[in-house]
Design an enzyme around this catalytic site. Structure first.
Site, PDB file in Angstrom:
ATOM      1  N   SER A   1       0.823  -1.208   0.000  1.00  0.00           N
ATOM      2  CA  SER A   1       0.000   0.000   0.000  1.00  0.00           C
ATOM      3  C   SER A   1       0.863   1.267   0.000  1.00  0.00           C
ATOM      4  O   SER A   1       1.560   1.540  -0.972  1.00  0.00           O
ATOM      5  CB  SER A   1      -0.936  -0.035   1.217  1.00  0.00           C
ATOM      6  OG  SER A   1      -1.920   0.958   1.112  1.00  0.00           O
TER       7      SER A   1
ATOM      8  N   LYS B   1     -13.402   7.214  -6.706  1.00  0.00           N
ATOM      9  CA  LYS B   1     -12.765   8.518  -6.546  1.00  0.00           C
ATOM     10  C   LYS B   1     -11.379   8.377  -5.917  1.00  0.00           C
ATOM     11  O   LYS B   1     -10.392   8.948  -6.409  1.00  0.00           O
ATOM     12  CB  LYS B   1     -13.650   9.409  -5.663  1.00  0.00           C
ATOM     13  CG  LYS B   1     -13.039  10.743  -5.313  1.00  0.00           C
ATOM     14  CD  LYS B   1     -13.950  11.508  -4.368  1.00  0.00           C
ATOM     15  CE  LYS B   1     -13.284  12.803  -3.905  1.00  0.00           C
ATOM     16  NZ  LYS B   1     -14.135  13.534  -2.935  1.00  0.00           N
TER      17      LYS B   1
END
Length: 431
Positions: free
Chosen positions: A103, A143
């Site tokens: 990540s 988004k």
């Protein structure tokens, strides 16, 4: 013979100088720092301080030993910007074996001037998830994903790394080993250990910078301060949430039982720590207000006979506020359900139990004081005409009765006016 001795002396002198020359180095020291665990605001501040410290000390480079499952996107951006602005080259080394750069770790590694990994490590899976490891909502996910893709692509383009793989790491959560990362040009090199890393980067050419030149024997480790360690612990949203619940429970108990002191002290300290942690977390004000509203409902439950409705409203408000407490728009924050459910059960049950005990105490007939005499039986000591004296619980009281009552008769207390009891005769025949 003399010439032979001179020749031997010269040879020994030369041989003795060779190792001395190889051990000597005029390069600046290498600064090292370890980053393990989640990327939080405290971590970002620590990395920024380490980069500044290495720059002010004139270090040859800063090596970040990385092992992270990810963290806040905003904190990752701060770290990436700090690496870009660094006065010294920044080397990110995913180590030791078994470590990962997942990540946020992908972006930090790819943003480094030199990206390296140890054997047995892996990098990837940068798809945004919340703190509990679950996917966020579909609309918000699109988004956040698009924003993260643009961010990581800009990093890869700036450092000349594999842009296509960077996008796949976010959109498809792909992950690769150190050898695959080297083949795909995600990183620059694979190093067995720290010695091997320093040997490979020493003298390495960098785009836009002078070549790395360090003395591998001069290593300065930058350790986390106590403040950073405390901030890292408090920056965990689950810890902050638990502290807030302990604080509210302590204050609630102190308000319902004034004078106990200890619960109020513990609650105050816990609340201060919780609000300190909230400064480093994306707190949703609506979540905080809902939790405070729940506390108000529980307090009102002690004052108003709502037959449990206020307690139910308090639990519902507490649950919704807990879920909304942290803003998840960055895709990484939130309180884990494994923490919310048991905490809500304990704290909510505590609130309801205390409210029930207080309500029962308020509705129970007084057993002491003047009100505790209402309904009690007294013996007339001096005739009541209409006033006299009666004895009750071994005490003599002034009493008043509208009907005359002789001494020795029994009367019942029906009211109290100041220090005078209002009594009525008892029909002895009915008893």
């Amino acid at each position: 013979m003399r010439q032979r001795l001179i020749a031997v002396f010269l040879v020994c002198t030369v041989l003795g100088l060779i190792p001395f020359a190889s051990a000597r180095s005029d390069g600046p020291p290498v600064y090292l720092v370890t980053l393990s665990g989640a990327v939080t605001p405290a971590t970002a501040d620590f990395m920024a301080d380490a980069i500044d410290q290495a720059g002010e000390a004139g270090a040859g480079c800063l090596v970040i030993l990385l092992d992270t499952p990810g963290g806040l996107v905003e904190s990752t951006r701060q770290m990436v910007m700090a690496i870009y602005d660094s006065r010294v080259p920044v080397v990110v080394y995913v180590a030791p074996s078994g470590a990962r750069a997942a990540s946020a770790g992908v972006m930090i590694t790819m943003a480094a001037d030199v990206a390296a990994m140890a054997p047995g490590t892996h990098i990837g899976a940068a798809h945004p998830v919340n703190a509990g490891g679950k996917d966020i909502g579909e609309t918000m996910a699109e988004k956040v994903t698009n924003d993260t893709v643009a961010f990581i692509k800009s990093i890869a383009e700036r450092r000349g790394r594999n842009v296509k793989w960077a996008e796949e790491a976010v959109r498809e959560s792909v992950s690769v080993t150190e050898s695959e990362a080297l083949d795909k040009k995600i990183i620059d090199l694979v190093a067995r250990d720290l010695d091997d890393l320093l040997a490979q980067i020493n003298g390495r050419e960098l785009s836009g910078r002078t070549p790395i030149a360090v003395d591998p024997d001069q290593r300065v480790w930058i350790a986390e301060s106590l403040r950073v360690r405390i901030l890292k612990a408090l920056s965990d949203p689950n810890i902050a949430y638990i502290l807030m619940m302990i604080g509210l429970a302590g204050l609630y108990f102190e308000l319902s039982h004034p004078g106990v002191v200890l619960p109020g002290v513990i609650g105050s300290i816990a609340l201060v720590l919780a609000f300190y942690a909230f400064q480093t977390l994306p707190v949703n004000v609506a979540g905080v207000l809902l939790i405070v509203l729940a506390l108000i409902f529980f307090i009102l439950e002690m004052k108003i006979a709502s037959y449990g409705l206020l307690s139910v409203a308090g639990i519902v408000s507490l649950l919704i506020g807990s879920v909304m407490l942290f803003d998840r728009t960055d895709g990484q924050m939130g309180v884990s359900w494994q923490v919310i459910i048991p905490t809500l059960a304990l704290v909510g049950g505590f609130f309801v139990a205390v409210a029930a005990l207080v309500f029962r105490a308020h509705t129970r007939q007084p057993m002491t004081g003047g009100l505790g005499l209402i309904g009690k039986i007294a013996v007339v000591k001096t005739p009541l005409s209409p006033t006299g004296r009666v004895q009750i619980h071994g005490e003599l009281w002034f009493a008043r009765c509208p009907d005359p009552v002789a001494a020795g008769a029994r009367v019942r207390v029906i009211a109290m006016d100041g220090l005078t009891l209002e009594v009525e005769p008892i029909n002895e025949e009915s008893h």
